[in-house]
Design an enzyme around this catalytic site. Structure first.
Site, short mmCIF file in Angstrom:
data_model
loop_
_atom_site.label_atom_id
_atom_site.label_comp_id
_atom_site.label_asym_id
_atom_site.label_seq_id
_atom_site.Cartn_x
_atom_site.Cartn_y
_atom_site.Cartn_z
N HIS A 105 12.92 -2.81 1.74
CA HIS A 105 12.12 -1.70 2.12
C HIS A 105 13.11 -0.50 1.78
CE1 HIS A 105 9.39 -3.49 4.69
NE2 HIS A 105 10.36 -4.49 4.94
N ARG A 151 13.60 4.55 12.03
CA ARG A 151 12.48 5.27 12.04
C ARG A 151 11.84 4.92 13.29
NH1 ARG A 151 9.22 4.44 6.67
NH2 ARG A 151 8.20 6.25 7.83
N PRO A 174 0.69 -1.37 0.03
CA PRO A 174 -0.03 0.01 -0.03
C PRO A 174 0.85 1.35 0.09
CG PRO A 174 -0.08 -1.17 2.15
CD PRO A 174 0.57 -1.98 1.31
N ASN A 175 0.22 2.21 -0.81
CA ASN A 175 0.75 3.53 -0.89
C ASN A 175 1.84 3.64 -1.64
OD1 ASN A 175 -1.16 4.76 0.88
ND2 ASN A 175 -0.33 3.88 2.48
N GLU A 191 12.62 -9.59 1.37
CA GLU A 191 12.14 -8.52 1.90
C GLU A 191 12.74 -7.12 1.47
OE1 GLU A 191 10.31 -6.78 6.06
OE2 GLU A 191 11.32 -8.87 5.99
N ARG A 248 5.06 11.09 -2.16
CA ARG A 248 4.87 10.91 -0.88
C ARG A 248 6.19 10.86 0.18
NH1 ARG A 248 4.52 5.40 1.90
NH2 ARG A 248 3.84 5.73 3.81
N ALA A 271 3.35 -1.08 4.84
CA ALA A 271 2.63 -1.10 6.02
C ALA A 271 2.34 -2.58 6.33
CB ALA A 271 1.15 -0.30 6.27
N ASN A 324 8.09 -5.63 -1.17
CA ASN A 324 8.07 -4.52 -0.32
C ASN A 324 6.74 -4.34 0.14
OD1 ASN A 324 7.94 -2.07 0.99
ND2 ASN A 324 9.15 -0.98 -0.42
N TYR A 357 11.13 8.61 1.32
CA TYR A 357 11.17 7.67 -0.04
C TYR A 357 11.96 8.15 -1.17
CZ TYR A 357 7.87 5.69 3.39
OH TYR A 357 7.38 5.11 4.50
#
Length: 147
Positions: free
Chosen positions: A101, A108, A11-12, A99, A19, A78, A75, A24
């Site tokens: 990111h 963070r 998502p996103n 995985e 964003r 969330a 990725n 990012y």
């Protein structure tokens, strides 16, 4: 054996480039897709690149990968921290899983520190920005070749 790598985005991520560019970057998901395809072609692989804001669609993509992919780069965004459904789907996929990111999630807020997906990932790439995708394609090609 298939030479297709599924690259799944949660998502996103369709908003990359717009964003939170301080976190990012300004590279768009379309830019990343093009770089992944180019990198994979140079290595003799194909890319099936997908993004969804819906958990069930990502689960379905993992199910499809079971019969169509030699590896998954994901990725989960969330869903990394919340989706047992995605974790369970990924458990059914035996080939390598990376995985990925874009940001260093460990630098963070604490909510981003505990990945459900990491426990079943073959490897993890964190914090390389958009370049992490090309690194993941390169790494996946190596893992598939080594069997």
């Amino acid at each position: 054996m298939t030479r297709t790598i599924f690259v799944l985005n949660g998502p996103n991520l369709n908003l990359l480039g717009q964003r939170e560019p301080a976190i990012y970057g300004t590279t768009t998901l379309d830019d990343i897709r093009a770089k992944c395809i180019s990198k994979a072609q140079g290595l003799g692989f194909e890319i099936d690149f997908r993004q969804s804001n819906f958990e069930g669609e990502l689960v379905e993509s993992v199910h499809q990968a079971r019969n169509q992919a030699c590896g998954i780069i994901i990725n989960p965004a969330a869903y990394t921290f919340t989706s047992i459904a995605l974790l369970d789907a990924l458990k059914t996929f035996d080939p390598p899983k990376i995985e990925l990111h874009i940001s260093n999630v460990h630098a963070r807020e604490e909510i981003y520190h505990k990945s459900l997906i990491s426990r079943i990932a073959t490897a993890i790439l964190i914090g390389f920005g958009a370049d992490g995708y090309e690194l993941a394609v390169q790494a996946m090609a190596g893992m598939v070749r080594r069997g």
